[in-house]
Design a protein around this motif. Sequence first.
Motif, PDB file in Angstrom:
ATOM      1  N   LEU A  67      22.441  44.716 -30.052  1.00 53.00           N
ATOM      2  CA  LEU A  67      21.489  45.617 -29.409  1.00 53.00           C
ATOM      3  C   LEU A  67      21.915  45.969 -27.991  1.00 53.00           C
ATOM      4  N   SER A  68      22.615  45.075 -27.350  1.00 50.20           N
ATOM      5  CA  SER A  68      23.075  45.327 -25.977  1.00 50.20           C
ATOM      6  C   SER A  68      24.172  46.377 -25.930  1.00 50.20           C
ATOM      7  N   THR A  77      10.752  47.369 -27.419  1.00 54.31           N
ATOM      8  CA  THR A  77      11.610  48.491 -27.012  1.00 54.31           C
ATOM      9  C   THR A  77      11.935  48.431 -25.519  1.00 54.31           C
ATOM     10  N   ILE A 118      14.776  45.915 -25.024  1.00 55.71           N
ATOM     11  CA  ILE A 118      16.076  46.463 -25.408  1.00 55.71           C
ATOM     12  C   ILE A 118      16.604  47.393 -24.320  1.00 55.71           C
ATOM     13  N   ILE A 159      13.355  40.837 -32.367  1.00 52.78           N
ATOM     14  CA  ILE A 159      13.998  41.389 -31.178  1.00 52.78           C
ATOM     15  C   ILE A 159      13.644  40.543 -29.965  1.00 52.78           C
ATOM     16  N   ARG A 162      21.295  40.042 -30.390  1.00 52.31           N
ATOM     17  CA  ARG A 162      21.202  40.355 -28.964  1.00 52.31           C
ATOM     18  C   ARG A 162      22.447  41.098 -28.485  1.00 52.31           C
TER      19      ARG A 162
END
Length: 324
Positions: free
Chosen positions: A126-127, A180, A183, A75, A123
């Motif tokens: 997750l966005s 986390t 994110i 991540i 990326r």
Amino acid sequence: MEAGVRSHIRPIKMTISSDTLKQKNFPKVEHGDLIVQLGSCFSANMSYWFRRAGFDVFDNPLGVIFHPIPLAKQILLAFEQAELLEFVQKEDVFVSYDASSTLYSMDSISLNKELQNQLKTLRESLSNAKLLVVTLGSAHGYRLTESGSVVANCHQQPKECFKKELTSADELIDIWKEATDVIRNVNPQIQIVFTVSPVRYVRDGLMENSLSKSELFRLVHLLKTQAIHYFPAFELVNDILRDYRYFEPDGVHPDSQAAEFVWEFLRTELFTSETNAVIDELLKIRRMEEHRLLYPESKKAAEYLSTVKQKRESFLSQYPVVVW
């Protein structure tokens, strides 16, 4: 037991049911929401069920990863908050210590390009994702003796290159808090669910496996906040089913029945009754598609396939966000 001697051992009456594992304030997702899955092989198993139910799922861009540190690191890599470890050359193949052996190339430049493409997609996913599911496999990891970094995969390199360890939750918490936070900085609305794989890593030893799982449970406990949830896959398999009938012949990996049992429980937690109704309708059509025709070339078979096609098209026109 000697004749005439009465046993004082009373039979155990099981009172545990899956209802005892219901989670409060569990997130809800619906068709059209993007789901990201990262972690051990059990996460890949659950991805199958998500896709079968019509969801958009992105899973394990760097392959299956079991240890929490390289899992969190991917991540950070995706958001350019970490640097890749060195590549490894195995004969004429190049692999990465940050990825599983499923990612490889015949030269380091191509491997780096592939890794960067996968991380870019992670990326972006997750966005925009509504849900991130992280399945932790084992707290036993392998550190490179030269750099001290925990690898995602040893790639069959000499054991002298590594030092095996049981990583404590106190060490794991820092990198996962960082991951986390990264994110949420770009996607404040994302819901994060952790789960611990029900697979027992008996190669480390039964006692050692229990110690490993305990550190994973401690990590989840330390991470739990309003926006970080826990799904009890481990407990469903090992405490509710509790039977080797639900495992593969190796006695370690849950079989398809166990996976489906976990999925059915997840459905009640993660989806509304309306979403589950859509899933039931979708699965009915899927089963019709999968029906084995006795005479595939016959007129009756052609009529059946035409009916199934019409049902699918009608369903998708009514629910265009479903991924078939």
